[in-house]
Design a protein around this motif. Structure first.
Motif, PDB file in Angstrom:
ATOM      1  N   GLU A 529      -7.790  18.562   2.961  1.00 43.02           N
ATOM      2  CA  GLU A 529      -7.383  17.237   3.412  1.00 43.02           C
ATOM      3  C   GLU A 529      -8.174  16.114   2.763  1.00 43.02           C
ATOM      4  O   GLU A 529      -8.077  14.958   3.175  1.00 43.02           O
ATOM      5  N   ALA A 530      -8.959  16.405   1.718  1.00 45.02           N
ATOM      6  CA  ALA A 530      -9.720  15.360   1.027  1.00 45.02           C
ATOM      7  C   ALA A 530      -8.813  14.297   0.416  1.00 45.02           C
ATOM      8  O   ALA A 530      -9.106  13.096   0.532  1.00 45.02           O
ATOM      9  N   PRO A 531      -7.692  14.624  -0.283  1.00 45.65           N
ATOM     10  CA  PRO A 531      -6.816  13.555  -0.796  1.00 45.65           C
ATOM     11  C   PRO A 531      -6.273  12.658   0.304  1.00 45.65           C
ATOM     12  O   PRO A 531      -6.216  11.436   0.150  1.00 45.65           O
ATOM     13  N   LEU A 532      -5.895  13.234   1.442  1.00 45.23           N
ATOM     14  CA  LEU A 532      -5.381  12.425   2.546  1.00 45.23           C
ATOM     15  C   LEU A 532      -6.478  11.538   3.116  1.00 45.23           C
ATOM     16  O   LEU A 532      -6.225  10.378   3.487  1.00 45.23           O
ATOM     17  N   ALA A 533      -7.724  12.033   3.178  1.00 43.69           N
ATOM     18  CA  ALA A 533      -8.819  11.227   3.699  1.00 43.69           C
ATOM     19  C   ALA A 533      -9.069  10.008   2.828  1.00 43.69           C
ATOM     20  O   ALA A 533      -9.331   8.905   3.321  1.00 43.69           O
ATOM     21  N   ALA A 534      -8.969  10.187   1.483  1.00 40.50           N
ATOM     22  CA  ALA A 534      -9.164   9.045   0.587  1.00 40.50           C
ATOM     23  C   ALA A 534      -8.076   7.997   0.783  1.00 40.50           C
ATOM     24  O   ALA A 534      -8.346   6.785   0.844  1.00 40.50           O
ATOM     25  N   VAL A 535      -6.828   8.445   0.916  1.00 40.16           N
ATOM     26  CA  VAL A 535      -5.728   7.498   1.134  1.00 40.16           C
ATOM     27  C   VAL A 535      -5.866   6.814   2.488  1.00 40.16           C
ATOM     28  O   VAL A 535      -5.585   5.616   2.628  1.00 40.16           O
ATOM     29  N   GLN A 536      -6.288   7.536   3.500  1.00 40.16           N
ATOM     30  CA  GLN A 536      -6.478   6.942   4.830  1.00 40.16           C
ATOM     31  C   GLN A 536      -7.584   5.885   4.806  1.00 40.16           C
ATOM     32  O   GLN A 536      -7.475   4.862   5.490  1.00 40.16           O
ATOM     33  N   LYS A 537      -8.620   6.098   4.003  1.00 42.59           N
ATOM     34  CA  LYS A 537      -9.681   5.096   3.892  1.00 42.59           C
ATOM     35  C   LYS A 537      -9.146   3.803   3.299  1.00 42.59           C
ATOM     36  O   LYS A 537      -9.423   2.706   3.802  1.00 42.59           O
ATOM     37  N   GLN A 538      -8.320   3.902   2.253  1.00 44.41           N
ATOM     38  CA  GLN A 538      -7.720   2.706   1.669  1.00 44.41           C
ATOM     39  C   GLN A 538      -6.764   2.038   2.655  1.00 44.41           C
ATOM     40  O   GLN A 538      -6.711   0.803   2.755  1.00 44.41           O
ATOM     41  N   SER A 539      -6.009   2.856   3.386  1.00 41.42           N
ATOM     42  CA  SER A 539      -5.085   2.291   4.370  1.00 41.42           C
ATOM     43  C   SER A 539      -5.842   1.558   5.473  1.00 41.42           C
ATOM     44  O   SER A 539      -5.386   0.511   5.954  1.00 41.42           O
ATOM     45  N   LEU A 540      -6.994   2.068   5.882  1.00 38.35           N
ATOM     46  CA  LEU A 540      -7.791   1.379   6.897  1.00 38.35           C
ATOM     47  C   LEU A 540      -8.250   0.013   6.396  1.00 38.35           C
ATOM     48  O   LEU A 540      -8.243  -0.978   7.148  1.00 38.35           O
ATOM     49  N   GLU A 541      -8.649  -0.063   5.144  1.00 44.95           N
ATOM     50  CA  GLU A 541      -9.064  -1.360   4.595  1.00 44.95           C
ATOM     51  C   GLU A 541      -7.902  -2.348   4.611  1.00 44.95           C
ATOM     52  O   GLU A 541      -8.073  -3.520   4.992  1.00 44.95           O
ATOM     53  N   ARG A 542      -6.712  -1.885   4.225  1.00 40.10           N
ATOM     54  CA  ARG A 542      -5.556  -2.790   4.230  1.00 40.10           C
ATOM     55  C   ARG A 542      -5.197  -3.212   5.654  1.00 40.10           C
ATOM     56  O   ARG A 542      -4.834  -4.363   5.899  1.00 40.10           O
ATOM     57  N   ARG A 543      -5.301  -2.307   6.585  1.00 40.04           N
ATOM     58  CA  ARG A 543      -4.946  -2.658   7.967  1.00 40.04           C
ATOM     59  C   ARG A 543      -5.951  -3.632   8.567  1.00 40.04           C
ATOM     60  O   ARG A 543      -5.561  -4.543   9.307  1.00 40.04           O
ATOM     61  N   HIS A 544      -7.236  -3.465   8.248  1.00 41.87           N
ATOM     62  CA  HIS A 544      -8.221  -4.439   8.733  1.00 41.87           C
ATOM     63  C   HIS A 544      -7.958  -5.815   8.131  1.00 41.87           C
ATOM     64  O   HIS A 544      -8.130  -6.841   8.816  1.00 41.87           O
ATOM     65  N   ALA A 545      -7.536  -5.850   6.841  1.00 43.30           N
ATOM     66  CA  ALA A 545      -7.193  -7.134   6.239  1.00 43.30           C
ATOM     67  C   ALA A 545      -5.995  -7.775   6.945  1.00 43.30           C
ATOM     68  O   ALA A 545      -5.972  -8.987   7.190  1.00 43.30           O
ATOM     69  N   MET A 546      -4.992  -6.974   7.310  1.00 49.38           N
ATOM     70  CA  MET A 546      -3.837  -7.521   8.026  1.00 49.38           C
ATOM     71  C   MET A 546      -4.224  -7.986   9.424  1.00 49.38           C
ATOM     72  O   MET A 546      -3.647  -8.936   9.958  1.00 49.38           O
ATOM     73  N   ILE A 547      -5.195  -7.322  10.053  1.00 46.40           N
ATOM     74  CA  ILE A 547      -5.672  -7.785  11.358  1.00 46.40           C
ATOM     75  C   ILE A 547      -6.307  -9.163  11.243  1.00 46.40           C
ATOM     76  O   ILE A 547      -6.092 -10.045  12.094  1.00 46.40           O
ATOM     77  N   GLU A 548      -7.078  -9.373  10.185  1.00 47.30           N
ATOM     78  CA  GLU A 548      -7.669 -10.698   9.965  1.00 47.30           C
ATOM     79  C   GLU A 548      -6.584 -11.745   9.726  1.00 47.30           C
ATOM     80  O   GLU A 548      -6.674 -12.870  10.220  1.00 47.30           O
ATOM     81  N   GLU A 549      -5.536 -11.389   8.958  1.00 40.28           N
ATOM     82  CA  GLU A 549      -4.424 -12.323   8.755  1.00 40.28           C
ATOM     83  C   GLU A 549      -3.740 -12.653  10.086  1.00 40.28           C
ATOM     84  O   GLU A 549      -3.349 -13.799  10.330  1.00 40.28           O
ATOM     85  N   ALA A 550      -3.562 -11.627  10.929  1.00 39.16           N
ATOM     86  CA  ALA A 550      -2.946 -11.883  12.227  1.00 39.16           C
ATOM     87  C   ALA A 550      -3.804 -12.826  13.067  1.00 39.16           C
ATOM     88  O   ALA A 550      -3.271 -13.699  13.769  1.00 39.16           O
ATOM     89  N   LYS A 551      -5.121 -12.671  13.004  1.00 35.38           N
ATOM     90  CA  LYS A 551      -5.994 -13.576  13.749  1.00 35.38           C
ATOM     91  C   LYS A 551      -5.863 -15.007  13.230  1.00 35.38           C
ATOM     92  O   LYS A 551      -5.839 -15.968  14.022  1.00 35.38           O
ATOM     93  N   ALA A 552      -5.767 -15.139  11.902  1.00 32.52           N
ATOM     94  CA  ALA A 552      -5.612 -16.484  11.334  1.00 32.52           C
ATOM     95  C   ALA A 552      -4.279 -17.108  11.748  1.00 32.52           C
ATOM     96  O   ALA A 552      -4.210 -18.296  12.097  1.00 32.52           O
ATOM     97  N   LEU A 553      -3.195 -16.319  11.723  1.00 34.75           N
ATOM     98  CA  LEU A 553      -1.895 -16.857  12.141  1.00 34.75           C
ATOM     99  C   LEU A 553      -1.896 -17.220  13.622  1.00 34.75           C
ATOM    100  O   LEU A 553      -1.314 -18.223  14.028  1.00 34.75           O
ATOM    101  N   GLY A 554      -2.520 -16.396  14.440  1.00 37.54           N
ATOM    102  CA  GLY A 554      -2.553 -16.693  15.863  1.00 37.54           C
ATOM    103  C   GLY A 554      -3.389 -17.903  16.198  1.00 37.54           C
ATOM    104  O   GLY A 554      -3.113 -18.612  17.166  1.00 37.54           O
ATOM    105  N   ALA A 555      -4.426 -18.184  15.395  1.00 40.62           N
ATOM    106  CA  ALA A 555      -5.283 -19.347  15.656  1.00 40.62           C
ATOM    107  C   ALA A 555      -4.719 -20.639  15.101  1.00 40.62           C
ATOM    108  O   ALA A 555      -5.235 -21.724  15.399  1.00 40.62           O
TER     109      ALA A 555
END
Length: 928
Positions: A529-555
């Motif tokens: 599952e090492a390839p999936l773990a690497a992709v999940q790490k990148q996906s987590l970074e993108r999702r945290h970035a979208m969370i910040e965008e959502a906070k900016a839109l909500g504010a």
């Protein structure tokens, strides 16, 4: 891609058989390597294994085939594992067989060693149920059984010796003649006992008997022989004294007194007890101290109820009495003997209680098996068949016993029973007879445990092999799938979860084996599952970035709906592309949606605050709407119409104007307060201008009486047509310009009030804008507008329902009055509605007051033509004739004009259910 399999075993074909070894093995296995499918390869491998090939051949085939098709090689691996287990068990069996032979060859066999051999062999995994261990086990059991029987017989002989000695002692208290009569039986019993005791000594198992039994048997032999010799000597002396008066009397006091009486001699008094010699006071004190200490210890053991401790303390007290008995006082000596008697009673009770507990344990051990249901007897011969010849009754089959519990539960039960037996042995003297029964029952039940242990060992070996194969499969899959096929990471994750599920369901392992395989499994699954773990790490970074965008839109002060939708679509696309742990993904989603939900909540609160800030007019409309809804719920038409009028007044602002006027009247300005009459006259136009001028100049001393407002002058043209009144204006004809014509585009229908939410007139103002427009106030709020619209719609629907209900009730009442010929039950004018004039109702009342007469057929046909209602099939011809007749009488009034008179003609006839139904169908339409 959904459902895609990422690992596929390599197909074995003729092209892959390149090496000479593969070709030779293929020929050896009957084409297992060249078979086109995995199922055929597995089938040919099983056929080859049925021929019992050698272990070297199977090892070579497994080494070559496992690299090509693991499924087909599984049968070879299982066969190799079975041979390996068999070789291991053979070695173990040989080792424990040698130990058993050594035990059997010893001249003195220790029972504990024999039982320890069986226990240790079972723990080591030796096949006790197969030869030669099964035969050796049976021999050891027979040997142990013989030794235990011999020990039991020793105890029986000891008890028999005690009974014989008691019989002899009892005879010494009776007449010597009775003793002489019983001596013949004793002469046979005592030698018989001696013979049996000698047979015990000559038994082959006598050297293996416990060391405490031979001294017991020897003591019993010597004691019985001494008592028997003394009895024979005393009896012979008594017989001689009876024959010869000069012979000495026997040493038995009872016999001597009997012989002395027979000779006529006086009975000698009993010899006086000799006085104790004086002893040293210091020695007496030491003796009393030693015996007192022994008495205290024995009393303590008796109070605590200790069986073995009581026996030891009693033995110590007897030894003290034997040593210091001559130096003790009578009181202390009597106390010691009484305490020894109590100790003997306690020891006997403890032995009885221990035997009772042992019997319960024996019953529990024997109850581990239950009797199975007896086999069904053979059925009777069928009719027409000859009965079988009478045969000898068959021997009863032994009862089949089956265990009550399974392997693990049986093992726990046996362990608990043996522990309880040990506790009982610690509290009382042993009972070898009960121990023999208990041990036999436990050994019989342990066979179930042995079978279960063998099964568990085989399953554990199989489970270990499955897990090792799964680890190898995961490693092979990880080498071939370094990334997801076509970017399908969900399918990649699904395969990983399937591997983990198979590992969890691979069966039970011991702690040692699991600790050995678990690190290998973790290493293999982490690499997979090492390839999936690497992709999940990148996906987590993108999702945290979208969370910040959502906070900016909500504010942001202004919420951008399009940006929110685009961001949510990006999140959904990311969630569908890369899977995460369910709980972690839910937490991220909650963090993403929270600022957006808060922004929408703020927007909703702002809208609600704006809606809550209603004007006075909106409040009035809302209150009138609520009152109308309450009237709708009540179902009273008068109240509903009144509420509708109140709502219309609120919409026009009349209620607010009246409230303002009432406040103005309640709070007059400075100066003279205007009267109600002056206020009314203020809006009237004076008839005389001069008077008006004088009125302006003159002071308002007295209020002038109010004058009625002049009626407006309406231009009208007299109508001189027949039947028309000249005082009424002529109807407006077609004409006019610029949209004045009725029905022209932009012109409203009569009674139609155009308007928007504020109530303003939106119709065409007419030519040059000379039509006056009504000012209806400011625009209504959204809440008030919707409330008044819904209330009006509900009111109209309720009025329609009430009208229909009233119409139906009036019609039913009219038909009931016709049936009962009761003019008083005819509905009132208001109940019948506007379609029925007072003259028509009066004709109906007169028809019901008269006697029924006439035929309603023609009148019913006219009514059905007027209402355009269907006519029964048998009256269709009559209806057609009626219609043709009406066509020839053009000047006569039509049925639609005379339906009231026709109804009166029908009511004048007798009531009939068929006619009543036809009349009801017609009046449903005509009374509307």
């Amino acid at each position: 891609m959904r459902g895609r399999v990422f690992f596929r075993p390599t197909e074995v074909t003729q092209a892959s058989l390149k090496s000479p070894d593969s070709q030779a093995l293929d020929a050896l296995t009957g084409g297992a390597f060249s078979a086109p499918t995995s199922g055929e390869r597995a089938s040919r491998v099983r056929e080859w294994l049925a021929a019992n090939p050698s272990a070297e051949q199977m090892q070579e085939v497994y080494r070559e085939l496992s690299a090509r098709d693991k499924g087909a090689a599984r049968a070879v691996r299982e066969k190799l594992d079975e041979l390996k287990r068999a070789r291991g068990q053979e070695a173990i069996a040989a080792e424990w067989s040698q130990k058993a032979q050594g035990l059997l060859e010893q001249p003195r066999l220790n029972i504990a060693d024999a039982m320890a051999w069986q226990r240790d062999a079972a723990k080591a995994g030796a096949p006790l149920s197969r030869e030669p261990l099964a035969g050796l086990k049976a021999k050891l059991a027979d040997r142990v059984k013989g030794i235990e029987d011999l020990q039991h017989r020793v105890q029986v002989q000891r008890e028999a010796a005690v009974l014989l000695a008691q019989r002899i002692e009892v005879l010494s208290t009776k007449s010597w003649r009775d003793a002489q009569a019983a001596a013949d039986a004793l002469r046979a019993d005592v030698p018989e006992w001696q013979t049996q005791a000698q047979a015990l000594l000559e038994d082959p198992n006598w050297p293996s008997v416990d060391s405490r039994f031979p001294p017991l048997l020897e003591a019993s032999r010597s004691q019985l022989q001494v008592v028997w010799d003394a009895f024979q000597s005393a009896l012979a002396q008594a017989v001689a004294a009876d024959a010869d008066p000069a012979a000495p009397l026997p040493p038995v006091p009872v016999w001597a007194d009997e012989l002395r009486n027979a000779r006529g001699l006086p009975v000698e008094p009993a010899p006086a007890k000799p006085a104790r010699p004086k002893a040293d006071p210091e020695l007496k004190a030491k003796a009393a101290e030693a015996v007192t200490a022994a008495i205290g210890r024995l009393e303590q053991e008796i109070a605590q109820g200790h069986g073995k401790g009581t026996s030891g303390a009693a033995a110590a007290l007897r030894a003290a009495l034997k040593e210091h008995g001559k130096l003790l006082e009578d009181k202390l000596e009597n106390q010691a003997h009484a305490l020894l008697a109590s100790a003997g009673e306690l020891e006997g009770w403890q032995r009885w209680r221990a035997d009772q507990l042992r019997q319960e344990l024996v019953a529990k051990a024997e109850g581990l098996f239950e009797a199975a249901p007896a086999p069904t007897p053979a059925s009777a011969p069928a009719e027409g068949e000859a009965a079988p010849e009478a045969a000898a009754p068959a021997e009863p089959e032994p009862a089949v016993r089956k265990p009550k519990y399974g392997g693990r539960k049986m093992q726990e039960q046996l362990r608990a029973l043996r522990e309880q037996w040990k506790l009982v042995d610690q509290g009382g003297p042993p009972n070898h007879a009960l121990w023999k029964r208990f041990d036999e029952a436990c050994n019989e039940a342990y066979k179930v445990v042995e079978a279960w242990l063998d099964k568990m060992k085989a399953e554990a070996a199989d489970h270990r092999a499955q897990r090792v194969a799964l680890i190898e499969e995961v490693q092979a899959w990880a080498g071939q799938n370094t990334t997801a096929l076509n970017g399908d990471w969900k399918g990649f994750n699904r395969v990983i979860h399937q591997f983990e599920t198979r590992w969890r369901e691979a069966g039970h392992l011991s702690e040692k084996a699991f600790a050995e395989l678990q690190p290998l499994w973790k290493q293999a699954i982490q690499a997979a599952e090492a390839p999936l773990a690497a992709v999940q790490k990148q996906s987590l970074e993108r999702r945290h970035a979208m969370i910040e965008e959502a906070k900016a839109l909500g504010a942001a002060p202004q919420l951008r709906i399009d940006a929110v939708k685009a961001l949510q679509q990006r999140w959904q696309a990311e969630a569908q592309a890369v899977p995460l742990d369910r709980k972690h993904e839910q937490k991220l989603w909650d963090a993403f949606r929270k600022p957006i939900d808060d922004a929408f909540q703020r927007k909703t609160e702002d809208r609600e605050r704006a809606a809550a800030a209603l004007s006075e007019r909106d409040r009035a409309v809302l209150e009138a709407s609520k009152a109308l809804e309450a009237a709708n719920a009540g179902g009273d038409a008068h109240k509903i119409r009144a509420a509708m009028s109140a709502l219309d007044a609120a919409l026009k602002g009349q209620a607010q104007a009246q409230a303002d006027k009432a406040r103005a009247d309640a709070q007059p300005t400075e100066g003279t307060a205007p009267t109600e009459a002056a206020t009314e006259a203020e809006g009237a136009e004076p008839a005389d201008p001069e008077a008006a001028a004088e009125g302006e100049a003159a002071p308002a001393a007295a209020p002038a009486p109010a004058k009625a407002a002049p009626k407006p002058v309406i231009a009208m043209r007299g109508d001189d047509r027949p039947g028309m009144k000249k005082t009424e204006p002529a109807p407006m004809g077609r004409g006019g310009k610029f949209g004045d014509r009725r029905g022209a585009p932009g012109a409203g229908r009569p009674g139609d009030r155009g308007g928007d939410r504020s109530g303003r007139d939106t119709r065409s103002p007419g030519r040059f804008g000379d039509r006056p427009q009504e000012d209806r106030g400011p625009r209504l709020g959204d809440v008030a507008f919707r409330a008044q619209r819904e209330a009006l719609e509900h009111a109209q629907q309720t009025l329609k329902k009430l009208a229909a209900q009233a119409h139906g009730e009036a019609l039913t009442q009219l038909l009931s009055a016709w049936e009962q010929r009761s003019a008083d039950q005819v509905p009132s004018q208001s109940e019948l509605g506007r379609a029925v004039s007072p003259a028509i109702r009066g004709s109906w009342v007169k028809a019901l007051q008269a006697e029924p007469a006439g035929d309603p057929g023609e009148a019913l046909l006219r009514l059905e033509i007027a209402a355009e209602a269907p006519t029964p099939a048998d009256q269709l011809d009559a209806r057609r004739r009626m219609q043709l007749h009406l066509l020839t009488r053009r000047n006569d009034p039509s049925p639609a004009q005379t339906w009231g008179e026709d109804t009166a003609r029908v009511l004048a006839t007798a009531s009939n259910p068929a006619v009543a139904r036809r009349l009801q169908n017609v009046l449903k339409v005509l009374l509307r």
